[in-house]
Write an enzyme that holds these catalytic residues in place. Structure first.
Site, mmCIF file in Angstrom:
data_model
loop_
_atom_site.group_PDB
_atom_site.id
_atom_site.type_symbol
_atom_site.label_atom_id
_atom_site.label_comp_id
_atom_site.label_asym_id
_atom_site.label_seq_id
_atom_site.Cartn_x
_atom_site.Cartn_y
_atom_site.Cartn_z
ATOM 1 N N SER A 195 0.601 -1.243 -0.034
ATOM 2 C CA SER A 195 -0.176 -0.004 0.051
ATOM 3 C C SER A 195 1.052 1.360 -0.034
ATOM 4 C CB SER A 195 -1.039 -0.201 1.016
ATOM 5 O OG SER A 195 -1.915 0.936 1.311
ATOM 6 N N ASP B 192 -10.292 -4.093 -4.946
ATOM 7 C CA ASP B 192 -9.722 -3.191 -3.984
ATOM 8 C C ASP B 192 -10.332 -1.703 -4.386
ATOM 9 O OD1 ASP B 192 -7.897 -1.605 -2.749
ATOM 10 O OD2 ASP B 192 -6.216 -2.648 -2.951
ATOM 11 N N HIS C 110 -8.476 -4.837 -0.641
ATOM 12 C CA HIS C 110 -7.098 -4.038 -0.288
ATOM 13 C C HIS C 110 -6.321 -4.813 0.761
ATOM 14 C CE1 HIS C 110 -4.670 -0.644 -0.281
ATOM 15 N NE2 HIS C 110 -4.327 -0.466 0.890
HETATM 16 C C1 MLT Z 1 -1.347 5.986 -0.330
HETATM 17 O O1 MLT Z 1 -1.824 7.063 0.575
HETATM 18 O O2 MLT Z 1 -0.292 5.766 -0.147
HETATM 19 C C2 MLT Z 1 -2.507 5.322 -0.354
HETATM 20 O O3 MLT Z 1 -3.766 5.923 -0.657
HETATM 21 C C3 MLT Z 1 -2.561 3.646 -0.058
HETATM 22 C C4 MLT Z 1 -2.508 4.047 1.724
HETATM 23 O O4 MLT Z 1 -3.521 4.601 2.136
HETATM 24 O O5 MLT Z 1 -1.678 3.658 2.338
#
Ligand code: MLT
Length: 202
Positions: free
Chosen positions: A102, A152, A183
């Protein structure tokens, strides 16, 4: 950067750069490294940003909307940190494979978007395009594994597909693996990443 380094048994395996998701820490992905490449050395890093108390690797303005100036700054900071760590711990700077989930996968993608030689490979779980309008460096032959969930809602399939396109156009050898899930990281994709790692690095 707050981190931990674990010396691996193998002298030939690349060092794994572990990058957690939002709200995580440097220990989160250690079990993944243990599954994917148990013999490899590990550099596990904690993001320098706090969003409502949750560690991250760069600031965002809203979910999926990144503060690009900060992203660029933090990408350079991480790149330099890996370089300094290679001197400190004595690992090969040219043999570093990122494993990110992520937010951690997004900054790993950003390393690939901005640096020719920062990573020799990457496993990106649930990653999206980190920044638009950037001409990627030549990353010819760099293997990249993308694990993604068809359902996701945070990282939509379109985003992952666009990321795959950008990386492939820059010469990376992209392998995509899609689960039916959302996700959350699934063991199914971790097992596939292990197979991918074994195929490319042993
Ligand atoms: C990010 O901010 O990198 C993406 O939205 C994924 C997350 O929330 O970690």
């Amino acid at each position: 950067m707050k981190h931990l380094f674990v010396q691996g048994q193998s002298k030939s395996a690349p060092t794994l750069l572990l990058l957690h998701g939002t709200g995580g820490n440097e220990r989160d992905l250690l079990p993944l490294a243990e599954i994917i490449a148990p013999q490899a050395s590990v550099l596990a890093v904690k993001g320098n940003i706090l969003e409502n108390g949750m560690p991250r690797f760069f600031r965002r303005l809203a979910e999926g909307v990144f503060d690009e100036e900060d992203l660029i700054f933090r990408t350079q900071e991480l790149h330099d940190f890996v370089t300094e760590s290679s001197a400190q711990y004595g690992f090969d700077r040219d043999q570093v494979v990122a494993i990110g989930y992520s937010n951690g996968a997004n900054i790993a993608a950003s390393l690939l978007y901005h640096h020719h030689h920062s990573l020799s490979g990457a496993i990106l779980f649930h990653a999206m395009v980190p920044i638009e309008g950037v001409t990627l460096p030549d990353i010819k032959g760099i293997p990249v594994f993308l694990g993604a969930g068809k359902r996701d809602s945070m990282i939509t399939p379109d985003q992952t597909k666009k990321l795959a396109e950008h990386l492939s156009e820059a010469g990376a050898l992209v392998s995509e693996y899609w689960t039916e899930g959302g996700h959350q990281l699934s063991m199914e994709e971790v097992e596939k990443a292990k197979d991918w790692f074994t195929e490319h690095y042993s």
